[in-house]
Design a protein around this motif. Sequence first.
Motif, PDB file in Angstrom:
ATOM      1  N   UNK A  18      90.237  35.376  49.597  1.00  0.00           N
ATOM      2  CA  UNK A  18      91.408  36.117  49.137  1.00  0.00           C
ATOM      3  C   UNK A  18      92.704  35.467  49.540  1.00  0.00           C
ATOM      4  N   UNK A  19      93.792  36.095  49.147  1.00  0.00           N
ATOM      5  CA  UNK A  19      95.123  35.622  49.497  1.00  0.00           C
ATOM      6  C   UNK A  19      95.398  35.854  50.984  1.00  0.00           C
ATOM      7  N   UNK A  20      95.943  34.842  51.639  1.00  0.00           N
ATOM      8  CA  UNK A  20      96.381  34.962  53.033  1.00  0.00           C
ATOM      9  C   UNK A  20      97.873  35.265  53.012  1.00  0.00           C
ATOM     10  N   UNK A  21      98.215  36.530  53.203  1.00  0.00           N
ATOM     11  CA  UNK A  21      99.582  37.011  52.986  1.00  0.00           C
ATOM     12  C   UNK A  21     100.087  37.777  54.207  1.00  0.00           C
ATOM     13  N   UNK A  22     101.390  37.637  54.471  1.00  0.00           N
ATOM     14  CA  UNK A  22     102.053  38.502  55.438  1.00  0.00           C
ATOM     15  C   UNK A  22     102.805  39.576  54.660  1.00  0.00           C
ATOM     16  N   UNK A  23     102.539  40.850  54.973  1.00  0.00           N
ATOM     17  CA  UNK A  23     103.258  41.958  54.352  1.00  0.00           C
ATOM     18  C   UNK A  23     104.554  42.217  55.105  1.00  0.00           C
ATOM     19  N   UNK A  24     105.660  42.330  54.367  1.00  0.00           N
ATOM     20  CA  UNK A  24     106.962  42.677  54.934  1.00  0.00           C
ATOM     21  C   UNK A  24     107.324  44.034  54.340  1.00  0.00           C
ATOM     22  N   UNK A  25     107.311  45.080  55.165  1.00  0.00           N
ATOM     23  CA  UNK A  25     107.381  46.466  54.682  1.00  0.00           C
ATOM     24  C   UNK A  25     108.658  47.149  55.150  1.00  0.00           C
ATOM     25  N   UNK A  26     109.358  47.808  54.217  1.00  0.00           N
ATOM     26  CA  UNK A  26     110.585  48.527  54.565  1.00  0.00           C
ATOM     27  C   UNK A  26     110.685  49.817  53.767  1.00  0.00           C
ATOM     28  N   UNK A  27     111.253  50.849  54.382  1.00  0.00           N
ATOM     29  CA  UNK A  27     111.542  52.098  53.675  1.00  0.00           C
ATOM     30  C   UNK A  27     112.728  51.891  52.736  1.00  0.00           C
ATOM     31  N   UNK A  28     112.749  52.673  51.657  1.00  0.00           N
ATOM     32  CA  UNK A  28     113.922  52.634  50.781  1.00  0.00           C
ATOM     33  C   UNK A  28     113.982  53.925  49.980  1.00  0.00           C
ATOM     34  N   UNK A  29     115.136  54.174  49.388  1.00  0.00           N
ATOM     35  CA  UNK A  29     115.282  55.305  48.475  1.00  0.00           C
ATOM     36  C   UNK A  29     114.866  54.878  47.068  1.00  0.00           C
TER      37      UNK A  29
END
Length: 331
Positions: free
Chosen positions: A12-23
């Motif tokens: 599979x893809x080797x990915x880093x998730x960058x997660x942020x809240x938003x409206x």
Amino acid sequence: MTQPSLDVIAIGNAIIDVIANCEDSLIEELDLARGGMMLIDDEQAGSLYDAMGPAREISGGSAANTLAGLAQLGAKCGFIGQVAQDQLGDVFTHDIRAGGIHFDVPARPGNPPTARCLIFVTPDGQRTMNTFLGASHYLPAEALDEALIADAAVLYLEGYLWDPEEPRAAMRKAISAARAAGRKIAFTPSETFVIDRHRADFLDLIEAGQIDVLFCNEHEMAALTGEEDFEAGIAALAPKIPTLVVTRSADGAVAVAGGVRSQVAAEPIDKVVDTTGAGDLFAAGFLFGHVRGMPVQDCLRMGAICASEIISHYGARAETDLKAFVAARMG
């Protein structure tokens, strides 16, 4: 056929998730496909990152998330994917090995950098994913350890990685290695846009009997079969696959194995925080039961329980003792 030393090996893809809240308004302002997944280039990745609020970085990738869940449940796992020689590549490598998962594909020098997925999470927990695939799409067939693939009970393939030519060739080679060793192959098409581009390939794999366990959600099943009606989709697909597993978000999941249908309700949860990785961890719970020969109904229940843990917090990796969490709810 020898007894496998690994339960599941995944590509599979080797990915880093960058997660942020938003409206919700930011999703509209950026003209993003709310709740979907869009592929972006390096420049778009930079501009979207600049538009994000405070973010957290967590190792991700669909198949890697599934393996992380499997390993926490007690399975022995291996991962095949490509990172670059950069900081995010080091983070991914550290995290997957720290989870007890075998990973020895050498990092790739130079550009493009390690893949990252920029995830905007709205107040209702819906996630809008924007993925720059970078180095992950340069996984060569030569990176495969065919002996290791042959030594796993199940080969699990991530549809996202079917798009680029190099990893697609690697996955075809892996299918041959697994089949030659008498192992099972599990597959997820990952997203409707992937099916739109590779529907003929996926149907060929199904018709040729190359897939033993197929994981999809109801929208992906509709894209595969051309049937918008759920029951018509099941009727069209189930006879062609030994085990078909279809998730339906809040409506639970259905499996058809050997012509016998099972279903499970979604696991109750106080609040949905972030749906990132719900399908990945559902697959982890199901596969854990599957490789241990558990009844399909129990496999479905384990999948639903694992998914409920993931959607209760941010990110696609469990934050509780997943093994204890499942055991307490399975009764």
